[in-house]
Design a protein around this motif. Structure first.
Motif, short mmCIF file in Angstrom:
data_model
loop_
_atom_site.label_atom_id
_atom_site.label_comp_id
_atom_site.label_asym_id
_atom_site.label_seq_id
_atom_site.Cartn_x
_atom_site.Cartn_y
_atom_site.Cartn_z
N PRO A 204 28.68 35.52 9.31
CA PRO A 204 27.63 34.55 9.59
C PRO A 204 27.88 33.61 10.80
O PRO A 204 27.07 32.97 11.28
CB PRO A 204 27.47 33.68 7.99
N GLY A 257 24.90 38.50 7.21
CA GLY A 257 25.50 37.69 8.53
C GLY A 257 24.25 37.22 9.47
O GLY A 257 24.64 36.20 9.65
N ASN A 325 30.28 34.65 2.21
CA ASN A 325 29.07 34.31 3.20
C ASN A 325 28.11 33.16 2.36
O ASN A 325 27.87 32.00 3.26
CB ASN A 325 28.61 35.35 3.69
#
Length: 727
Positions: A204, A257, A325
């Protein structure tokens, strides 16, 4: 702020903001001002178009692509007078774009059925459950053909860092025969491939950095002509009369991401542009014809719709990157929410103070993928064999249900088909709307959703012979207790309505929660024990949306019973808002939005601690439970031990902890891309500057501490008549 233009072009200069504003001497043109968020080296340098004439031109350009050409009585094109929908869905990343696309597809199909006057009533053999729910909820059954339907068509923006996003979308829809992709002109794909075409690699921080490049770059210097139109709609024009959209939903997966990294940057850029306008008292230079389109203070409401990854499946290791994430996104959001809502130590109210307290969205709705697993289990599926596609399909339906109900609760008359009210015979005075300002004031921070619906009998008007029908079977009555219970139950399918019901994020572990619900039901809905869970006890406000069929009248007793359930289960709410929507659905539905306290749920805390432990913890605290226990102590202790935080955590997050490669080799590659695409040394942002810091973790913990301590005092009757004074 006055617009400045380059001598050899008509490109407006990007607005920038700095932490300390020095005194500025008078000059012909205002200097650049930069603001950096408190406690972080990151600077906001989002490009914002300042020229109102160009913004209006770009909005007209988008209108030409969104609305079909319509000729007026005099033969002129009247598209410029058409309003944008009041709602926009922004799907980011693979998961977010798929869900936003599905929601738009469902609404499109419903509208198509309606406009064809329900000529085709046969249910296709391969119809998916979400379509079945929309069909039944919009009264598309033959016996209800004359009933009203809700026909809002949201504007849909899809964005991904994948070069082949358009091909992926078309391939995934190749079996459709409805013509959705070719006919739904309100869907626009954000082609971002000229900035990056290879995805974010499930990191990310890379998705966030690439989004910064996109949003910091002058829109006039993009080769894709559509981008400046989309940018002016999403970023530049919020709050002006020419852009009528007031609700924006950002849909994304927290564990990926691209979506996880890009969503908050897009939200921050929009909030930055909107908040910047509130401090501008001097009118923009523009044509006289365009002055009426300048900024007017009308609140917009933005919400993230965040899909959290599975964490309760015993087969899944807790060290997986998607949990890290998701935890990063939650930590970042809580830190920003703390700054915006609670961090007022200095009581500063000026532009510089406000502009470094912006948050990406007003609220962030949380929907767990575990929820979809429970729904599949309740439908007879094997919970150990549910594939990703099935869970995504269930998530699509659940989200579409919630967006549908929020849209109906705030929709204005211009969102309805022109024949809607005439055919429905609805008195709009009977409805209670939740407009953008209501949502703005009521929803903030993490939000969970509780949902259920019931089939109710149509109520025919009484006749003079009713008193003689003593032997006629009485119509079944609404069981408001059961409806409320199903809304907070573990997720399950309602076979009568084809809806997914239940709560979007479990307050505690599923077995414990199931046992607590059983006790709640056995005690005749005595909430004294259930309301002691932090998820309910520390909730600061709730928003309930009740949607009724047109001919159904909710009795005063039922409404009073519903309010009684809400009061007993949420004892410390400072604000309760209700919306009553009539004629928008075939079934009676109840949506309850639970505000702020979801951050104290087991899933939320597990994800945020997983991120801190993996990416911040010093070596000796990474492998045992000392940091886990310390995090709980930080929340519940009377004094916040910041020195212990500093001893246990490094100064900045380490992105290499979720990448199986050399982070220090990746970093210069992306920074080189930034320098090449934004050829301005003053606007360069290092990827190091967007790392989360230890201060971010402290702010997130302070937010959790604030919600953990939330209480309200009860109002009592005060009377002078029995008061004898102090003894």
């Amino acid at each position: 702020m006055k617009t400045t233009k380059d001598a050899d072009s008509t490109v407006s200069e990007a607005r920038q903001v700095v932490a300390e504003i020095a005194e500025v001497a008078e000059a012909p043109a205002p200097p650049r001002v930069t603001i950096s968020p408190a406690g972080n080296g990151e600077q906001y340098m989002y490009f914002t178009e300042r020229d109102i004439d160009r913004i209006l031109e770009n909005l007209d350009g988008l209108r030409e692509r969104v609305f079909p050409k319509v000729l007026g009585d005099d033969g002129s094109d009247i598209r410029s007078s058409q309003h944008f929908p009041s709602v926009c869905l922004i799907g980011l990343g693979r998961c977010g774009s798929n869900i936003a696309l599905d929601v738009a597809s469902l609404v499109y199909n419903a509208r198509k059925f309606y406009l064809n006057e329900f000529s085709s009533q046969e249910k296709p053999a391969n119809e998916q459950r979400p379509t079945s729910w929309i069909r039944s909820n919009l009264r598309l059954a033959p016996s209800r053909a004359a009933k009203p339907v809700f026909l809002i068509e949201p504007l849909v923006m899809l964005g991904d860092l994948d070069k082949d996003i358009e091909g992926r979308i078309r391939f995934s829809r190749k079996t459709e025969k409805s013509g959705f992709l070719s006919d739904y002109s309100k869907m626009k794909i954000m082609d971002l491939s000229e900035v990056h075409a290879g995805g974010a690699g499930n990191a990310p921080i890379l998705g966030q950095y690439l989004a910064k490049i996109i949003l910091n770059k002058d829109t006039q210097r993009f080769s894709n002509a559509d981008w400046k139109f989309i940018h002016s709609y999403l970023i530049d024009s919020c709050g002006i009369k020419a852009n009528q959209s007031r609700l924006y939903f950002y849909i994304f997966s927290a564990g990926g991401g691209t979506g996880s990294g890009m969503a908050s940057e897009f939200g921050l850029a929009q909030q930055f542009a909107y908040m910047s306008k509130t401090f501008e008292t001097k009118a923009e230079e523009s044509n006289d014809d365009n002055r009426d389109h300048s900024f007017v203070f009308e609140p917009i409401f933005t919400s993230g719709i965040c899909i959290l990854p599975n964490i309760s499946d015993q087969r899944i290791e807790m060290s997986e990157a998607l949990h890290i994430n998701a935890g990063r996104l939650l930590c970042k959001y809580l830190a920003e929410e703390w700054d915006f809502s609670y961090n007022f130590d200095n009581e500063e109210t000026g532009e510089e103070s406000v502009m470094r307290r912006i948050r990406p969205w007003n609220a962030m709705m949380l929907i767990s993928n575990d929820i979809m697993r429970y729904a599949e289990e309740s439908d007879g599926g094997n919970i150990q064999n549910i594939d990703v596609n099935a869970m995504e399909r269930h998530a699509n339906q659940y989200i579409s249900q919630q967006i549908f109900n929020i849209l109906t609760a705030q929709a204005v008359t211009t969102d309805y088909d022109q024949n809607y009210f005439r055919r429905a015979g609805i008195d709009i005075g009977e409805t209670i709307r939740l407009d953008a300002n209501d949502l703005f004031m009521s929803l903030a921070g993490p939000v969970a959703v509780a949902y259920a619906e019931s089939v109710v009998a149509e109520q025919a008007p009484p006749t003079t012979t009713d008193k003689f029908k003593v032997f006629e079977k009485e119509q079944p009555k609404l069981n408001i207790d059961d409806l409320f219970f199903r809304s907070i139950d573990l997720p399950h399918f309602n076979k009568a309505t084809q809806a997914i019901e239940g709560i979007s994020l479990l307050p505690i572990e599923s077995k414990r929660y199931r046992a607590a619900l059983e006790q709640y039901k056995k005690s005749n809905f005595d909430a004294s024990e259930l309301s002691d869970l932090h998820f309910f006890k520390n909730c600061s406000s709730v928003v309930s949306i009740v949607s009724l069929p047109k001919d159904y009248k909710l009795s005063y007793m039922d409404l009073n019973r519903l309010k009684s359930h809400l009061n007993s289960l949420f004892p410390n709410t400072t604000l309760k808002r209700y919306a009553l929507v009539i004629g928008a659905s075939a079934n009676l539905s109840l949506t309850t939005l639970i505000v702020k306290s979801p951050c104290l749920s087991d899933d939320f805390l597990t994800l945020i601690v997983a991120f801190i432990k993996r990416c911040f913890a010093r070596d000796q605290y990474r492998y045992d439970d000392s940091l886990d226990n310390a995090m709980l102590d930080f929340i519940v202790s009377e004094e916040f031990d910041e020195e212990l935080i500093e001893a246990m955590l490094n100064e900045h997050e380490n992105p290499a902890k979720i990448l199986d490669t050399n982070w220090y080799a990746i970093k210069p590659m992306y920074e080189k891309k930034y320098r090449e695409l934004i050829n301005d040394k003053d606007k360069f942002v290092s990827i190091n500057d967007i790392r989360l810091s230890r201060e971010s973790v402290k702010k997130a913990i302070k937010y959790l501490r604030e919600i953990y301590r939330h209480r309200v005092g009860k109002t009592r009757v005060i009377s002078l008549n029995d008061y004898s004074g102090k003894d």
